[in-house]
Design an enzyme around this catalytic site. Structure first.
Site, PDB file in Angstrom:
ATOM      1  N   TYR A  85       0.842  -1.210   0.000  1.00 45.77           N
ATOM      2  CA  TYR A  85       0.000   0.000   0.000  1.00 45.77           C
ATOM      3  C   TYR A  85       0.872   1.254   0.000  1.00 45.77           C
ATOM      4  O   TYR A  85       0.579   2.233  -0.690  1.00 45.77           O
ATOM      5  CB  TYR A  85      -0.931   0.022   1.221  1.00 45.77           C
ATOM      6  N   PHE A 137      -7.973  22.293 -24.156  1.00 46.32           N
ATOM      7  CA  PHE A 137      -8.236  20.866 -24.287  1.00 46.32           C
ATOM      8  C   PHE A 137      -9.434  20.548 -23.400  1.00 46.32           C
ATOM      9  O   PHE A 137      -9.596  21.131 -22.327  1.00 46.32           O
ATOM     10  CB  PHE A 137      -7.028  19.986 -23.928  1.00 46.32           C
ATOM     11  N   THR A 138     -10.258  19.606 -23.848  1.00 40.24           N
ATOM     12  CA  THR A 138     -11.569  19.355 -23.224  1.00 40.24           C
ATOM     13  C   THR A 138     -11.486  19.159 -21.704  1.00 40.24           C
ATOM     14  O   THR A 138     -12.085  19.918 -20.944  1.00 40.24           O
ATOM     15  CB  THR A 138     -12.211  18.119 -23.885  1.00 40.24           C
ATOM     16  N   ASP A 228       1.386  20.811 -19.945  1.00 39.23           N
ATOM     17  CA  ASP A 228       0.706  19.540 -20.198  1.00 39.23           C
ATOM     18  C   ASP A 228       1.681  18.727 -21.038  1.00 39.23           C
ATOM     19  O   ASP A 228       1.850  18.967 -22.235  1.00 39.23           O
ATOM     20  CB  ASP A 228      -0.610  19.787 -20.938  1.00 39.23           C
ATOM     21  N   LYS A 271      -0.452   8.303 -23.250  1.00 38.12           N
ATOM     22  CA  LYS A 271      -0.042   8.688 -24.619  1.00 38.12           C
ATOM     23  C   LYS A 271       1.462   8.431 -24.779  1.00 38.12           C
ATOM     24  O   LYS A 271       1.886   7.286 -24.856  1.00 38.12           O
ATOM     25  CB  LYS A 271      -0.408  10.152 -24.879  1.00 38.12           C
ATOM     26  N   ARG A 395     -13.567  16.241 -33.444  1.00 33.43           N
ATOM     27  CA  ARG A 395     -12.885  17.306 -32.710  1.00 33.43           C
ATOM     28  C   ARG A 395     -13.339  18.633 -33.311  1.00 33.43           C
ATOM     29  O   ARG A 395     -12.609  19.312 -34.021  1.00 33.43           O
ATOM     30  CB  ARG A 395     -11.356  17.193 -32.825  1.00 33.43           C
ATOM     31  N   PHE A 462     -19.181  15.387 -25.821  1.00 28.34           N
ATOM     32  CA  PHE A 462     -18.805  14.577 -26.984  1.00 28.34           C
ATOM     33  C   PHE A 462     -18.674  13.096 -26.637  1.00 28.34           C
ATOM     34  O   PHE A 462     -18.848  12.240 -27.501  1.00 28.34           O
ATOM     35  CB  PHE A 462     -17.491  15.087 -27.591  1.00 28.34           C
TER      36      PHE A 462
HETATM   37  N1  PM9 Z   1      -6.705  12.962 -24.393  1.00 28.32           N
HETATM   38  C1  PM9 Z   1      -7.426  11.977 -26.419  1.00 28.32           C
HETATM   39  O1  PM9 Z   1      -8.030  11.060 -27.006  1.00 28.32           O
HETATM   40  C2  PM9 Z   1      -8.341  11.069 -24.264  1.00 28.32           C
HETATM   41  C3  PM9 Z   1      -9.559  11.667 -23.710  1.00 28.32           C
HETATM   42  S1  PM9 Z   1     -10.349  12.932 -24.612  1.00 28.32           S
HETATM   43  C4  PM9 Z   1     -10.990  12.136 -25.907  1.00 28.32           C
HETATM   44  O2  PM9 Z   1      -6.766  12.837 -27.027  1.00 28.32           O
HETATM   45  C5  PM9 Z   1      -4.242  16.146 -23.211  1.00 28.32           C
HETATM   46  C6  PM9 Z   1      -3.459  16.979 -24.161  1.00 28.32           C
HETATM   47  C7  PM9 Z   1      -4.947  15.056 -23.647  1.00 28.32           C
HETATM   48  C8  PM9 Z   1      -5.697  14.281 -22.711  1.00 28.32           C
HETATM   49  C9  PM9 Z   1      -6.502  13.211 -23.118  1.00 28.32           C
HETATM   50  C10 PM9 Z   1      -5.670  14.672 -21.349  1.00 28.32           C
HETATM   51  C11 PM9 Z   1      -6.440  13.927 -20.318  1.00 28.32           C
HETATM   52  C12 PM9 Z   1      -4.942  15.762 -20.971  1.00 28.32           C
HETATM   53  N2  PM9 Z   1      -4.248  16.468 -21.911  1.00 28.32           N
HETATM   54  O3  PM9 Z   1      -7.426  10.988 -20.768  1.00 28.32           O
HETATM   55  O4  PM9 Z   1      -7.419  11.748 -18.418  1.00 28.32           O
HETATM   56  O5  PM9 Z   1      -4.912  14.735 -24.942  1.00 28.32           O
HETATM   57  O6  PM9 Z   1      -5.505  10.456 -19.263  1.00 28.32           O
HETATM   58  O7  PM9 Z   1      -5.813  12.743 -20.025  1.00 28.32           O
HETATM   59  C13 PM9 Z   1      -7.443  12.026 -24.985  1.00 28.32           C
HETATM   60  P1  PM9 Z   1      -6.597  11.412 -19.591  1.00 28.32           P
END
Ligand code: PM9
Length: 472
Positions: A85, A137-138, A228, A271, A395, A462
């Protein structure tokens, strides 16, 4: 900057082709369902590719997030998980990997990127604050808004023009940022939010010159500069390729230098970092770290696991090492470009230059007869799935959501459908199949009638919205 950008990997390498620096050890069978079954699946999914079952998808280009293939070293690392843990040895490997390659002093794991966005936003943003950034970004913007902040887009104008060939369309317009600081006051700006290879702009990079200028401006005004880092290793490739003085520097060196101009970073490790789940948050400031370290136990888990298992942290530590390899990045971006070049050759409108993680189809030019309120990019994603079982993602206006103040649709200039390439997963033959399907949909473009949104969730619509076809 006016120097010429090599548009193909062949040009960059003096006519020699690139190939993946790995060979395949294990395969996952794919299957294609009939067109009739695809039509049923699409209807059941409300014409939203996020709501399709992956068993009904042939080639999955929805996202590069968590969809990479791990290496044999990463899988071996999974067997070395220390699931204590507290104080798991895998956490210390992760901490060391982040310190070595990104250079920040304090590291916290999170379950994925938005977990880190949540913590940093809640820690630094107060109601009424303003956060400038290089395009929204979303999830990032939503967390900033939920913490009481207002996002301001200060990206260069070229980023909104899919046909501009500017080499660094992810750069911040420094004069615009300076004017905003003058107007709002530095004390209401907790940080500038900078992203590498800007996702919503088509995966466009930020130059080293720009981050240096931002460091100078933010330091002068006492504002933090936060990164980011989700696709920063890929951003480093473009600096190596396009920015004078960096051709002989490694991806790892460029990444490290870039981060050195910032005060901290959040990361969706799904990513660049080559894992299926995970994230991290890293800062230099002791007091900010103290706050974050306390908050992480409320929302994610103890500060030495933050929502990740030991084995996942080990795979991530190894993934970080692999993600900064020059050969890996060259092949990864080479594959994205290969697809982009096929489409350009066939007259399909895409965002240029081709970005780091995806080819973005320009749905406005693809379907000039559809108004933006008929969701052209969503329509294109649906048509592509129907044609071949290839899954892509919208997008455009659906992703942009609504203005929190007025409740109106935000209507972004870019109305794009993203063909996102998972890392180390598909072959060049898959790219050929995708390109042929896009061409077939393009050839039939006049028949598209658009979609109406019939269900709209409150947050990040979306992901879960439902649509119905408009009649001709
Ligand atoms: N990005 C993408 O497919 C997955 C979710 S939105 C469709 O591009 C940036 C630049 C991203 C991102 C996620 C996140 C969030 C933060 N910054 O999905 O929570 O492209 O790991 O990260 C997606 P998490």
């Amino acid at each position: 900057m006016t120097h010429e950008i090599p548009q193909t990997m062949g040009q960059q390498l003096g006519r020699r082709s690139w190939a993946e620096p790995w060979k395949v050890k294990m395969v996952e069978p794919l299957r294609m369902i009939s067109r009739e079954d695809r039509a049923t699946a699409l209807r059941d999914a409300g014409y939203n590719t996020f709501l399709l079952r992956s068993d009904d998808v042939y080639i999955d280009l929805l996202t590069d997030s968590g969809t990479s293939a791990m290496s044999d070293r990463q899988w071996a690392g999974m067997m070395l998980g220390d699931e204590a843990y507290a104080g798991s040895r895998n956490f210390y490997h992760l901490e060391e990997a982040v310190r070595t390659h990104y250079g920040y002093r304090h590291v916290l794991p999170t379950h994925q990127g938005r977990g880190a966005e949540h913590l940093i936003s809640q820690t630094l943003i107060k109601a009424g604050d303003h956060i400038p950034g290089n395009m929204y970004f979303t999830t990032t913007r939503l967390h900033q808004e939920l913490a009481g902040g207002t996002f301001h887009d200060v990206i260069v104008a070229e980023a909104h023009d899919p046909e501009s060939l500017a080499p660094f369309k992810g750069d911040v317009d420094v004069a615009k940022l300076e004017a905003l600081i003058g107007q709002i006051g530095a004390d209401r700006i907790p940080y500038v939010s900078l992203a590498g290879t800007v996702n919503m702009a088509g995966g466009q990079p930020v130059s080293m010159a720009n981050v240096r200028a931002l460091r100078e401006l933010t330091a002068r005004n006492g504002i933090r500069l936060l990164l980011d880092a989700t696709r920063m290793a890929e951003n480093a490739f473009f600096i190596q390729e396009r920015e004078p003085g960096y051709a002989d520097r490694s991806i790892a060196e460029i990444l490290f230098e870039f981060c050195s101009y910032t005060d901290g970073a959040w990361m969706s490790a799904k990513k660049d970092n080559l894992v299926n789940i995970g994230g991290w948050l890293a800062v230099n400031d002791d007091a900010v770290y103290e706050e974050l370290r306390n908050l992480v136990v409320v929302y994610e888990g103890l500060h030495t696991y933050g929502g990740m298992s030991g084995r996942d942290m080990e795979a991530l530590a190894i993934g970080i090492e692999e993600s900064v390899s020059d050969d890996h990045i060259r092949a990864r971006i080479g594959q994205v470009r290969y697809l982009g070049e096929l489409l350009v050759d066939w007259g399909v409108p895409i965002v240029l230059p081709v970005g780091g993680h995806a080819v973005f189809l320009d749905a406005r030019r693809f379907y000039p007869h559809l108004p933006q309120d008929a969701f052209p990019a969503q329509t294109l994603a649906a048509e592509l799935y129907l044609d071949s079982g290839v899954r892509s993602m919208e997008r455009g206006i659906a992703s942009a959501g609504r203005d929190p103040a007025t409740g109106d649709h935000i209507r972004p200039r870019l109305e794009l459908t993203r063909l996102t390439i998972p890392r180390r997963v598909y072959t060049q033959a898959h790219m050929d199949v995708v390109a042929e399907s896009v061409k077939a949909v393009h050839d039939a473009r006049e028949r598209a009638t658009g979609l109406a949104m019939v269900y709209e969730p409150r947050y990040l619509r979306f992901f879960q919205a439902r649509f119905e076809p408009l009649s001709a």
